[in-house]
Design a protein around this motif. Structure first.
Motif, PDB file in Angstrom:
ATOM      1  N   LEU A 124      21.884   6.833  92.158  1.00  0.00           N
ATOM      2  CA  LEU A 124      20.895   7.874  92.391  1.00  0.00           C
ATOM      3  C   LEU A 124      21.102   8.539  93.752  1.00  0.00           C
ATOM      4  O   LEU A 124      21.019   9.770  93.881  1.00  0.00           O
ATOM      5  N   LYS A 125      21.391   7.733  94.756  1.00  0.00           N
ATOM      6  CA  LYS A 125      21.630   8.290  96.088  1.00  0.00           C
ATOM      7  C   LYS A 125      22.876   9.172  96.097  1.00  0.00           C
ATOM      8  O   LYS A 125      22.906  10.229  96.733  1.00  0.00           O
ATOM      9  N   GLN A 126      23.919   8.737  95.382  1.00  0.00           N
ATOM     10  CA  GLN A 126      25.143   9.535  95.336  1.00  0.00           C
ATOM     11  C   GLN A 126      24.910  10.851  94.589  1.00  0.00           C
ATOM     12  O   GLN A 126      25.446  11.888  94.962  1.00  0.00           O
ATOM     13  N   THR A 127      24.091  10.768  93.528  1.00  0.00           N
ATOM     14  CA  THR A 127      23.780  11.994  92.782  1.00  0.00           C
ATOM     15  C   THR A 127      23.030  12.983  93.670  1.00  0.00           C
ATOM     16  O   THR A 127      23.327  14.181  93.702  1.00  0.00           O
ATOM     17  N   GLU A 128      22.033  12.483  94.407  1.00  0.00           N
ATOM     18  CA  GLU A 128      21.276  13.341  95.315  1.00  0.00           C
ATOM     19  C   GLU A 128      22.194  13.952  96.370  1.00  0.00           C
ATOM     20  O   GLU A 128      22.082  15.136  96.710  1.00  0.00           O
ATOM     21  N   GLU A 129      23.116  13.127  96.888  1.00  0.00           N
ATOM     22  CA  GLU A 129      24.031  13.637  97.910  1.00  0.00           C
ATOM     23  C   GLU A 129      24.964  14.686  97.332  1.00  0.00           C
ATOM     24  O   GLU A 129      25.235  15.716  97.959  1.00  0.00           O
ATOM     25  N   ALA A 130      25.448  14.429  96.108  1.00  0.00           N
ATOM     26  CA  ALA A 130      26.364  15.387  95.489  1.00  0.00           C
ATOM     27  C   ALA A 130      25.661  16.719  95.240  1.00  0.00           C
ATOM     28  O   ALA A 130      26.228  17.792  95.446  1.00  0.00           O
ATOM     29  N   VAL A 131      24.393  16.665  94.799  1.00  0.00           N
ATOM     30  CA  VAL A 131      23.641  17.886  94.545  1.00  0.00           C
ATOM     31  C   VAL A 131      23.381  18.638  95.849  1.00  0.00           C
ATOM     32  O   VAL A 131      23.551  19.855  95.946  1.00  0.00           O
ATOM     33  N   SER A 132      23.010  17.888  96.896  1.00  0.00           N
ATOM     34  CA  SER A 132      22.687  18.539  98.163  1.00  0.00           C
ATOM     35  C   SER A 132      23.915  19.150  98.815  1.00  0.00           C
ATOM     36  O   SER A 132      23.823  20.151  99.520  1.00  0.00           O
ATOM     37  N   LEU A 133      25.081  18.563  98.591  1.00  0.00           N
ATOM     38  CA  LEU A 133      26.301  19.076  99.198  1.00  0.00           C
ATOM     39  C   LEU A 133      27.095  19.953  98.247  1.00  0.00           C
ATOM     40  O   LEU A 133      28.159  20.473  98.609  1.00  0.00           O
ATOM     41  N   ASP A 134      26.560  20.110  97.008  1.00  0.00           N
ATOM     42  CA  ASP A 134      27.255  20.891  95.993  1.00  0.00           C
ATOM     43  C   ASP A 134      28.674  20.365  95.781  1.00  0.00           C
ATOM     44  O   ASP A 134      29.641  21.103  95.747  1.00  0.00           O
ATOM     45  N   GLU A 135      28.782  19.035  95.689  1.00  0.00           N
ATOM     46  CA  GLU A 135      30.088  18.411  95.492  1.00  0.00           C
ATOM     47  C   GLU A 135      30.144  17.782  94.112  1.00  0.00           C
ATOM     48  O   GLU A 135      29.124  17.422  93.531  1.00  0.00           O
ATOM     49  N   ARG A 136      31.361  17.645  93.621  1.00  0.00           N
ATOM     50  CA  ARG A 136      31.571  16.978  92.339  1.00  0.00           C
ATOM     51  C   ARG A 136      32.265  15.644  92.575  1.00  0.00           C
ATOM     52  O   ARG A 136      32.908  15.436  93.599  1.00  0.00           O
ATOM     53  N   GLY A 137      32.177  14.792  91.569  1.00  0.00           N
ATOM     54  CA  GLY A 137      32.928  13.519  91.610  1.00  0.00           C
ATOM     55  C   GLY A 137      32.436  12.578  92.680  1.00  0.00           C
ATOM     56  O   GLY A 137      33.243  12.029  93.419  1.00  0.00           O
ATOM     57  N   ALA A 138      31.141  12.405  92.806  1.00  0.00           N
ATOM     58  CA  ALA A 138      30.626  11.501  93.825  1.00  0.00           C
ATOM     59  C   ALA A 138      30.542  10.063  93.334  1.00  0.00           C
ATOM     60  O   ALA A 138      29.973   9.224  93.995  1.00  0.00           O
ATOM     61  N   ALA A 139      31.068   9.796  92.150  1.00  0.00           N
ATOM     62  CA  ALA A 139      31.000   8.426  91.612  1.00  0.00           C
ATOM     63  C   ALA A 139      31.732   7.470  92.531  1.00  0.00           C
ATOM     64  O   ALA A 139      32.807   7.753  93.026  1.00  0.00           O
ATOM     65  N   SER A 140      31.152   6.338  92.743  1.00  0.00           N
ATOM     66  CA  SER A 140      31.717   5.381  93.685  1.00  0.00           C
ATOM     67  C   SER A 140      32.508   4.299  92.972  1.00  0.00           C
ATOM     68  O   SER A 140      32.161   3.871  91.888  1.00  0.00           O
ATOM     69  N   ALA A 141      33.596   3.862  93.633  1.00  0.00           N
ATOM     70  CA  ALA A 141      34.372   2.736  93.103  1.00  0.00           C
ATOM     71  C   ALA A 141      33.916   1.426  93.715  1.00  0.00           C
ATOM     72  O   ALA A 141      34.448   0.380  93.410  1.00  0.00           O
ATOM     73  N   LEU A 142      32.921   1.497  94.599  1.00  0.00           N
ATOM     74  CA  LEU A 142      32.492   0.292  95.309  1.00  0.00           C
ATOM     75  C   LEU A 142      31.809  -0.701  94.384  1.00  0.00           C
ATOM     76  O   LEU A 142      32.036  -1.894  94.456  1.00  0.00           O
ATOM     77  N   LEU A 143      30.979  -0.203  93.474  1.00  0.00           N
ATOM     78  CA  LEU A 143      30.194  -1.118  92.660  1.00  0.00           C
ATOM     79  C   LEU A 143      31.060  -1.980  91.747  1.00  0.00           C
ATOM     80  O   LEU A 143      30.841  -3.180  91.671  1.00  0.00           O
ATOM     81  N   PRO A 144      32.043  -1.426  91.037  1.00  0.00           N
ATOM     82  CA  PRO A 144      32.949  -2.301  90.279  1.00  0.00           C
ATOM     83  C   PRO A 144      33.668  -3.312  91.175  1.00  0.00           C
ATOM     84  O   PRO A 144      33.891  -4.449  90.778  1.00  0.00           O
ATOM     85  N   TYR A 145      34.020  -2.897  92.401  1.00  0.00           N
ATOM     86  CA  TYR A 145      34.676  -3.827  93.314  1.00  0.00           C
ATOM     87  C   TYR A 145      33.760  -4.997  93.644  1.00  0.00           C
ATOM     88  O   TYR A 145      34.216  -6.141  93.751  1.00  0.00           O
ATOM     89  N   GLU A 146      32.459  -4.735  93.800  1.00  0.00           N
ATOM     90  CA  GLU A 146      31.534  -5.826  94.088  1.00  0.00           C
ATOM     91  C   GLU A 146      31.443  -6.799  92.917  1.00  0.00           C
ATOM     92  O   GLU A 146      31.375  -8.018  93.111  1.00  0.00           O
ATOM     93  N   GLU A 147      31.458  -6.272  91.693  1.00  0.00           N
ATOM     94  CA  GLU A 147      31.409  -7.139  90.520  1.00  0.00           C
ATOM     95  C   GLU A 147      32.655  -8.024  90.446  1.00  0.00           C
ATOM     96  O   GLU A 147      32.578  -9.214  90.117  1.00  0.00           O
ATOM     97  N   VAL A 148      33.801  -7.450  90.783  1.00  0.00           N
ATOM     98  CA  VAL A 148      35.055  -8.213  90.764  1.00  0.00           C
ATOM     99  C   VAL A 148      35.063  -9.244  91.882  1.00  0.00           C
ATOM    100  O   VAL A 148      35.557 -10.366  91.696  1.00  0.00           O
ATOM    101  N   GLN A 259      39.296  -2.715  85.094  1.00  0.00           N
ATOM    102  CA  GLN A 259      40.528  -2.162  85.658  1.00  0.00           C
ATOM    103  C   GLN A 259      40.773  -2.685  87.068  1.00  0.00           C
ATOM    104  O   GLN A 259      41.902  -3.035  87.427  1.00  0.00           O
ATOM    105  N   VAL A 260      39.703  -2.754  87.863  1.00  0.00           N
ATOM    106  CA  VAL A 260      39.833  -3.281  89.218  1.00  0.00           C
ATOM    107  C   VAL A 260      40.268  -4.748  89.171  1.00  0.00           C
ATOM    108  O   VAL A 260      41.141  -5.190  89.927  1.00  0.00           O
ATOM    109  N   CYS A 261      39.649  -5.504  88.258  1.00  0.00           N
ATOM    110  CA  CYS A 261      39.979  -6.928  88.162  1.00  0.00           C
ATOM    111  C   CYS A 261      41.402  -7.136  87.649  1.00  0.00           C
ATOM    112  O   CYS A 261      42.076  -8.076  88.067  1.00  0.00           O
ATOM    113  N   ARG A 262      41.861  -6.279  86.743  1.00  0.00           N
ATOM    114  CA  ARG A 262      43.236  -6.392  86.253  1.00  0.00           C
ATOM    115  C   ARG A 262      44.220  -6.300  87.421  1.00  0.00           C
ATOM    116  O   ARG A 262      45.152  -7.083  87.536  1.00  0.00           O
ATOM    117  N   THR A 263      43.989  -5.336  88.300  1.00  0.00           N
ATOM    118  CA  THR A 263      44.844  -5.209  89.489  1.00  0.00           C
ATOM    119  C   THR A 263      44.721  -6.438  90.378  1.00  0.00           C
ATOM    120  O   THR A 263      45.716  -6.950  90.893  1.00  0.00           O
TER     121      THR A 263
END
Length: 467
Positions: A124-148, A259-263
């Motif tokens: 939600l925070k990334q979505t808000e930031e992407a909207v406020s900055l008019d940026e695309r692709g704000a999806a983070s790779a951090l969360l899958p890394y935490e799961e791994v 995918q992260v875990c495979r690597t």
């Protein structure tokens, strides 16, 4: 006074996994059903004799009945429960210990729920930031890394089937300690139909083209890095069935995490191939875990040796249980693995009293610290700064701090502990300020979230509040 050992949930899970009734299991252990029932309910501590009998009857080693996982679970649950999002006072440490001891599955479910909340909040925070900055692709790779990270964390950073397969492959390739390792790896890749080429791209480590079966390696990279990347490619082509079996069993929530875990698993396999378990464990014991000697003997990088030392947890052939961590200059933990009770912060920064932070200012030195966590466990902490040249004047070098440590009880097996006063004072360190129990730390960044504090209006000290 020796701490009492309660292993009730583990006994119950081992019994249920074999479909034994309470009466059948009690008979095999030489106990009365009522006594076994009390043990499983954690109403009585286990004795040494019962512990030995349980290992024999269930055909497991002591690690299967060890409380190390409980300590990890307690630390993780305490940090999650202290999250101010609940709006309630955090439960005390005693309550958390009771939950972990008596209802470990509930504790894990709570952690999973908290993790899901944090992921949703982050999105939600990334979505808000992407909207406020008019940026695309704000999806983070951090969360899958935490799961791994959690996947490896709760496996003690040891993947048995993959480690065995990589060790067998090393014997098949005839890899000897530092003797023609790169050439042996190249020969195996050639036998797999892979052509190896060198690239002058300064930031390239490895690029594989499956259509032309060409492996491109960065010519500017050290020999140890090139060898590791070749080992990775060999593992990807020969051990994929073992890797996929681990991924299937893990049941990750997202394809990104898989995918992260495979690597991560292929990186693990590459390290296990270059540093075969038994040979590496025996050599490490012989040189008293001297990382520089091990790096020279096996012709690998310091980081590869640090990482491999943290994985030596094979049943019946365990090495010294180490933690391994890598930090960048901003204090971000980019790698963390542990076979110890040492607790890493899941959120926020690490403790500033920890010697790993000093390694950036002294990259030429090996730093050794006798430290004590709030739970009273003392550690020998080793830190080393690493500079990886970029190969270009206008490109900044990469700088990391590597940390390695084990409990002080293993100090006699470490060359780094020579000269340490193990009976003397130890540096007080914690997990992170947000959950640290220490009330007298002069390096506090902010008060712990589970403690009330008072601002000292007329009494200004280094820390401007009292707990």
């Amino acid at each position: 006074m020796r701490e009492k050992l309660f292993i009730g949930p583990r006994l119950r899970l081992l019994r249920q996994a074999r479909s034994w009734t309470l009466e059948v299991c009690a008979a095999r252990l030489g106990l009365s059903p009522s006594y076994l029932s009390q043990l499983e309910a954690n109403q009585r501590p286990v004795t040494a004799r019962v512990l030995i009998d349980a290992m024999r009857v269930f055909e497991v080693d002591a690690a299967a009945l060890d409380a190390a996982d409980d300590q990890r679970l307690i630390a993780d649950l305490r940090e999650a429960a202290a999250d101010p999002v609940s709006g309630e006072d955090a439960p005390g440490l005693g309550e958390i210990k009771q939950v972990v001891t008596n209802a470990p599955q509930f504790a894990r479910a709570y952690l999973a729920l908290h993790r899901a909340y944090r992921q949703l909040d982050e999105r939600l925070k990334q979505t808000e930031e992407a909207v406020s900055l008019d940026e695309r692709g704000a999806a983070s790779a951090l969360l899958p890394y935490e799961e791994v990270r959690d996947f490896f964390h709760y496996k003690d950073n040891y993947i048995h089937a993959l480690d065995l397969a990589a060790e067998a492959l090393a014997g098949e390739l005839g890899l000897e300690e530092g003797a023609g390792v790169e050439a042996a790896l190249e020969r195996r890749l050639e036998s797999l139909g892979v052509r190896i080429e060198r690239s002058r791209e300064f930031d390239l480590l490895r690029r594989y083209d499956p259509e032309t079966r060409t492996l491109l390696l960065g010519a500017a990279q050290p020999a140890a890095t090139r060898a590791f990347q070749m080992a990775y490619q060999i593992a990807a082509m020969t051990l994929s069935d073992v890797v996929e079996a681990e991924l299937t069993a893990a049941s990750f929530r997202s394809q990104s995490a898989a995918q992260v875990c495979r690597t991560g698993l292929l990186n693990y396999a590459a390290g296990a191939l270059l540093l075969p378990y038994e040979r590496f464990r025996e050599t490490a014991r012989r040189v008293r875990h001297d990382v520089e000697q091990l790096s020279l003997i096996f012709q690998t990088s310091l980081e590869q040796v640090f990482h491999r030392l943290s994985t030596l947890q094979r049943s019946g052939a365990r090495g010294v249980p180490f933690y391994f961590v890598r930090l960048d200059r901003a204090g971000n933990i980019t790698k963390r693995h542990s076979a110890t009770r040492f607790h890493f912060a899941r959120f926020g920064g690490a403790c500033p009293m920890w010697n790993v932070h000093d390694a950036f200012s002294r990259p030429d030195a090996w730093l050794v610290q006798l430290a004590q966590m709030p739970d009273g466990v003392r550690y020998v902490c080793i830190a080393k700064g690493v500079v990886k040249p970029s190969g270009a004047y206008l490109q900044a070098d990469r700088r990391y701090a590597l940390g390695l440590g084990c409990e002080a009880q293993y100090a006699d097996q470490l060359v780094y502990a020579d000269g340490l006063d193990l009976a003397g004072p130890s540096a007080p360190i914690g997990v992170s300020c947000r959950i640290c129990e220490r009330v007298d730390c002069t390096q506090r960044a902010f008060p712990p979230v589970d403690r009330k504090f008072e601002v000292l209006e007329n009494d200004r000290r280094w820390v401007p509040y009292s707990l």
